[in-house]
Design an enzyme around this catalytic site. Structure first.
Site, PDB file in Angstrom:
ATOM      1  N   TRP A  32       0.839  -1.210   0.000  1.00  0.00           N
ATOM      2  CA  TRP A  32       0.000   0.000   0.000  1.00  0.00           C
ATOM      3  C   TRP A  32       0.864   1.245   0.000  1.00  0.00           C
ATOM      4  CZ3 TRP A  32      -4.376  -1.085  -1.861  1.00  0.00           C
ATOM      5  CH2 TRP A  32      -5.025  -2.276  -1.546  1.00  0.00           C
TER       6      TRP A  32
ATOM      7  N   ASP B 142      -1.430   7.069   6.556  1.00  0.00           N
ATOM      8  CA  ASP B 142      -2.473   6.126   6.139  1.00  0.00           C
ATOM      9  C   ASP B 142      -2.740   5.215   7.331  1.00  0.00           C
ATOM     10  OD1 ASP B 142      -3.986   4.061   5.147  1.00  0.00           O
ATOM     11  OD2 ASP B 142      -2.616   3.496   3.545  1.00  0.00           O
TER      12      ASP B 142
ATOM     13  N   LYS C  37     -12.243  -1.458   7.758  1.00  0.00           N
ATOM     14  CA  LYS C  37     -11.623  -2.286   8.787  1.00  0.00           C
ATOM     15  C   LYS C  37     -12.340  -2.021  10.116  1.00  0.00           C
ATOM     16  CE  LYS C  37      -8.056  -3.025   5.903  1.00  0.00           C
ATOM     17  NZ  LYS C  37      -8.187  -2.916   4.476  1.00  0.00           N
TER      18      LYS C  37
END
Ligand code: PLP
Length: 354
Positions: free
Chosen positions: A101, A168, A192
């Protein structure tokens, strides 16, 4: 029997939240209309949006001078929005490369300017968090990923930086206390610890915006969404509603202090079995182990088939490791009950006794 859902994301949400959310799809606020067929401009939905923003501010103790946004495009869109909004024309930014990511975030920033990679754990397939790096003072911002979902590593501390700090937090937001004042932008896909996929939480310090001299496309400009309270265009009402319910659930549970302790207990239970049981080994460096994604391998591959059928029969789902790491990954987000982890640990112990 409800399955034990260890999925990395989209992932488990609290059952009480799912019940309220499904009731609202049929009949929201006893108005005999569905949540997903009412106008986002109706007072009923404005109340939802305002409450969601209020709960984010309350739970994370967001200081004055920050805006809380619910956007679309996932965390992946933020990979581009961050440099568009912060990087100067011919500018430069510092990034840590801690996984797939982070690499995607770096690629987007590189399309707009120079990227200095200041910490990089690609040498060992990202199984640790780089530390002790220097961040040049002439960069427009520093970007890091707090929790690396695929590799099970988590930043336990954040560096002091001579520039703006962006993070992030997609896979560990609301799992532990954070000092929001240290950051200039925090972003996280909802799917999440917050809600279903479809909205992205952005917490941004207002004064860092509008200073980079770029002509930013309207939808990608944070100021567009700040000025319209995340309602510049039709917002994803269902993910925002479910996020609001999850945040209320978290508040009722005792907020960040309580959930941080609960998450610590859950992670310790699983890591201590991985360390004790000779049939298993953890993949992440011990000091950087994630409290959200627990990655481990079998030390004896001949046991794989029997282990897989044991956990499958016990109703465990979603623990196959990411293909880039292999082995197993048990994602134990906020809503994962301790009992589900106890079931997994019990199976690991049974395997040893087999
Ligand atoms: C740390 C991290 N960042 C970014 C993303 C991408 O999020 P999205 O799918 O919302 O674009 C993910 C998805 O799993 C992630 O775990």
């Amino acid at each position: 029997m409800k399955k034990h859902n260890f999925s990395a994301g989209p992932c488990i949400l609290a059952e009480s939240v799912l019940k309220q959310a499904s009731a609202a799809v049929l009949n929201f606020n006893n108005d005999n209309l569905s949540l997903i067929e009412i106008s986002h401009r109706s007072q009923s939905f404005i109340d939802v949006m305002e409450k969601a923003i209020r709960l984010v501010k309350e739970l994370l103790e967001v200081p004055e001078g920050y805006s809380v946004l619910f956007l679309q495009g996932g965390a992946s869109m933020e990979f581009l929005m961050v440099p568009l909004n912060l990087m100067k024309v011919d500018g430069k930014a510092a990034y840590t490369n801690t996984g797939a990511w982070a690499k995607k975030a770096i690629a987007e920033a590189k399309s707009l300017g120079e990227v200095v990679v200041v910490g990089d754990s690609s040498d060992t397939n990202y199984n640790y968090i780089p530390k002790g790096y220097e961040i040049p003072s002439d960069v427009d911002y520093f970007h890091c990923t707090s929790n690396n979902t695929m590799y099970g590593t988590q930043m336990k501390e954040f560096p002091s930086v001579p520039t703006l700090m962006v993070c992030d937090m997609s896979s560990d937001i609301f799992s532990r206390k954070v000092d929001v004042s240290k950051f200039d932008i925090i972003y996280a896909g909802a799917q999440k610890n917050m809600g279903p996929a479809g909205t992205t939480l952005v917490i941004v310090k207002n004064m860092v915006l509008g200073n980079n001299g770029r002509d930013i496309p309207t939808m990608l400009d944070y100021n567009t969404h700040i000025s319209k309270n995340s309602m510049f265009n039709t917002p994803p009402v269902f993910p925002i509603y479910v996020s609001m319910l999850t945040l209320q659930w978290l508040k009722d549970l005792g907020g960040m202090d309580a959930i941080e302790k609960i998450n610590q207990v859950k992670a310790e239970l699983l890591y201590s079995e991985i360390d004790r049981n000779p049939l298993f080994e953890g993949t992440a460096a011990k000091e950087d182990r994630s409290n959200m994604n627990v990655c481990f391998l079998l030390t004896d591959s001949s046991k794989e088939e029997v282990f897989n059928s044991m956990w499958n029969e016990a109703g465990i789902r979603g623990i196959k490791g990411h293909r880039s790491v292999g082995g197993y990954r048990a994602s134990i987000y906020n809503a994962m009950p301790l009992e589900s982890i106890q079931v997994l640990v019990g199976i690991m112990q049974q395997l040893e006794q087999n």
